[in-house]
Design an enzyme around this catalytic site. Structure first.
Site, PDB file in Angstrom:
ATOM      1  N   GLU A  58      -2.087  -5.189   2.940  1.00 39.48           N
ATOM      2  CA  GLU A  58      -1.531  -4.536   1.764  1.00 39.48           C
ATOM      3  C   GLU A  58      -2.690  -4.115   0.860  1.00 39.48           C
ATOM      4  O   GLU A  58      -3.680  -4.834   0.732  1.00 39.48           O
ATOM      5  CB  GLU A  58      -0.617  -5.526   1.022  1.00 39.48           C
ATOM      6  CG  GLU A  58      -0.001  -4.979  -0.252  1.00 39.48           C
ATOM      7  CD  GLU A  58       0.732  -6.061  -1.042  1.00 39.48           C
ATOM      8  OE1 GLU A  58       1.847  -5.798  -1.508  1.00 39.48           O
ATOM      9  OE2 GLU A  58       0.176  -7.176  -1.197  1.00 39.48           O
ATOM     10  N   LYS A 105       7.915  -1.650   0.228  1.00 38.91           N
ATOM     11  CA  LYS A 105       8.190  -3.019  -0.196  1.00 38.91           C
ATOM     12  C   LYS A 105       9.478  -3.087  -1.015  1.00 38.91           C
ATOM     13  O   LYS A 105       9.667  -2.326  -1.971  1.00 38.91           O
ATOM     14  CB  LYS A 105       6.999  -3.512  -1.018  1.00 38.91           C
ATOM     15  CG  LYS A 105       7.011  -4.978  -1.396  1.00 38.91           C
ATOM     16  CD  LYS A 105       5.686  -5.303  -2.087  1.00 38.91           C
ATOM     17  CE  LYS A 105       5.527  -6.764  -2.406  1.00 38.91           C
ATOM     18  NZ  LYS A 105       4.201  -7.036  -3.022  1.00 38.91           N
ATOM     19  N   CYS A 122       3.637  -9.206   1.644  1.00 43.17           N
ATOM     20  CA  CYS A 122       3.132 -10.210   0.712  1.00 43.17           C
ATOM     21  C   CYS A 122       4.219 -11.122   0.132  1.00 43.17           C
ATOM     22  O   CYS A 122       4.736 -12.005   0.800  1.00 43.17           O
ATOM     23  CB  CYS A 122       2.358  -9.499  -0.399  1.00 43.17           C
ATOM     24  SG  CYS A 122       1.295 -10.570  -1.402  1.00 43.17           S
TER      25      CYS A 122
END
Length: 496
Positions: free
Chosen positions: A254, A314, A365
């Protein structure tokens, strides 16, 4: 050492997982016999002692943010403790307490502002005797098993002994102690899918970044992109030199480019040339502009021939990190909120992305802590799971190790290998049985190629989803309802 506040010792980087049931047992013993109001205060104080060190990584953002977060999260433990004081009056209360603990963790992961599921007890059990329960009922069932084991230990300690001889006391303690031992042992009987014989070679790049703390990219975001492009080229050179096997795919972290390659020709060229050098489809972590006012944290498939293609945006964004809740009020009261910059917007689809010979499951994440996001990606066909993460702000804190433990639990929960690519660490490869087969040190540039099994069979946990969690919450609600009813009945009878 595993006293009431010692629950955090079960969490990485220490990872002394037996402290979880022992610490929970002592928490239960401290609450047993207390009235709800006193239990609430004890629960709040106990949560402070646990969460202050467990969430110490938040200090990087600010001492005030850290203490505010701990203070808010501790309220959930206080409410759970008050309810536990009531259910302790019921038969088989260790079951009801463990179900209450699951309900509390569920609520923490839901509210406020999208919830904060970090520091769930299950995430202290990345590789322990309780981990197999993840394949049966996911993280909630692991938390339940640990809490049940701890409450059974407490039951043996607090069970009334007045007027009993020593032999009788030992006999009364033997049954709950035996049951406490049986809980983790029964996890070994949870059915697990077997190997399917298919593998894929995955290149992992950890490029590192020049900055630290909130200024993770320093003054030159282009250096971050260059570091990861160079890491990709080093894999290509190592393959040519015969030092590494040729990868089928490559994964970058990321934020491996914080410069939008769609809008910046130099960034596009840097990425494209490095991927052409390695010669295989690569998953790039990019921050891209959405219109003139927003951005997205994107997992972007980049082909060495055709360039950028499919992507995943995301879904679970970090509040005050990627977007600002209650913007007008927060900006007026808190200068640091402006550091978020352009506000991110969430994606609305799972992270199944075709990458070379496989459909990977992209997870970004913070999302690895959310059951529904990871499960949705696996159900959509993602295998192996790829966790792209940027932990540079929290380097050398307890966050990277805690996040790796989550990946270990997800591997077992869904029968999927997990590949983690991080900007500064910890990058890792976790086998489907939750074992860390390879990992990097932090704050170094590193890269490798790992051979990863491709599993397609789903676990029971993947198939049933949130059903076990809801069943446990219904148990908890019913127990509290019965306890409240009995208390009111007894009060009425006393008044009569």
């Amino acid at each position: 050492m595993c006293k009431r506040g010692g629950l955090f010792l079960a969490f990485p980087p220490l990872g002394w997982w037996p402290c979880a049931p022992l610490g929970l047992g002592l928490i239960v013993a401290s609450l047993y016999g207390a009235r709800p109001r006193r239990a609430a205060w004890l629960g709040y104080l106990g949560a402070l002692v646990f969460l202050v060190p467990a969430l110490a990584w938040v200090r990087t953002v600010g001492e005030d943010v850290w203490l505010m977060l701990v203070g808010v999260e501790s309220l959930f433990y206080a409410a759970m403790a008050a309810a536990a004081a009531l259910v302790f009056r019921l038969k088989w209360w260790p079951l009801w307490f463990a179900a209450l603990w699951v309900a509390m963790e569920w609520l923490r992961g839901l509210v406020p502002i999208g919830g904060f599921p970090w520091a769930r007890v299950a995430f202290s059990q990345g590789e322990s005797v309780f981990t197999p329960y993840a394949a049966l009922g996911g993280a909630p069932l692991v938390s339940f098993a640990v809490a049940l084991c701890g409450s059974l230990l407490a039951y043996a300690l607090v069970r009334p002994r007045t007027g009993l001889r020593r032999a009788a006391v030992l006999r009364r303690a033997a049954v709950p102690l035996a049951l406490a031992l049986a809980v983790p042992l029964l996890g070994l009987a949870v059915p697990r899918p077997g190997d399917e014989g298919r593998t894929v070679n995955v290149g992992i790049v950890q490029g590192s970044v020049p900055g630290r703390g909130l200024d993770i990219f320093g003054d030159e975001p282009a250096i971050v992109l260059k570091n990861h492009a160079d890491g990709t080229r080093r894999i290509a050179q190592a393959v040519r030199d015969g030092k590494l096997p040729k990868p089928d795919i490559v994964v970058l972290p990321e934020n491996s480019t914080d410069i939008d390659p769609y809008r910046d020709a130099s960034a596009y060229r840097t990425i494209d040339e490095s991927i052409k050098d390695v010669g295989v489809p690569t998953l790039v972590g990019a921050v891209v502009a959405i219109g003139d006012e927003h951005r997205a944290t994107r997992s972007l498939v980049w082909d060495p021939v055709t360039g950028p293609g499919a992507h995943y945006d995301k879904q679970h964004l970090v509040p005050f990190g990627e977007y600002t809740p209650f913007k007008e009020l927060v900006f007026a009261l808190w200068d640091r909120a402006a550091l978020v910059g352009r506000q991110s917007i969430p994606g609305d689809r799972p992270g199944d992305l075709r990458l070379g010979p496989v459909t990977i499951g992209a997870v970004n994440c913070y999302e690895v802590a959310y059951d529904d996001t990871v499960r949705g990606t696996v159900r959509a066909g993602g295998t192996p799971l790829v966790v792209q993460t940027n932990n540079a702000t929290y380097a050398l804190s307890n966050l990277p190790a805690q996040q790796l433990a989550m990946s270990q639990l997800r591997a077992v929960e869904h029968n999927r290998a997990v590949v983690t690519a991080a900007t500064t660490g910890i990058s890792a490869y976790v086998t489907p049985d939750g074992r860390v087969s390879w990992q990097t040190r932090e704050l170094v540039a590193d890269q490798t190629v790992v051979t990863v099994p491709v599993r397609t069979e789903q676990t029971i946990a993947t198939r049933v989803g949130a059903v076990p969690e809801w069943a446990l919450m219904v148990m908890a609600a019913a127990a509290v309802g019965v306890a409240v009813w009995r208390r009111r009945r007894d009060d009425r009878m006393g008044n009569d």
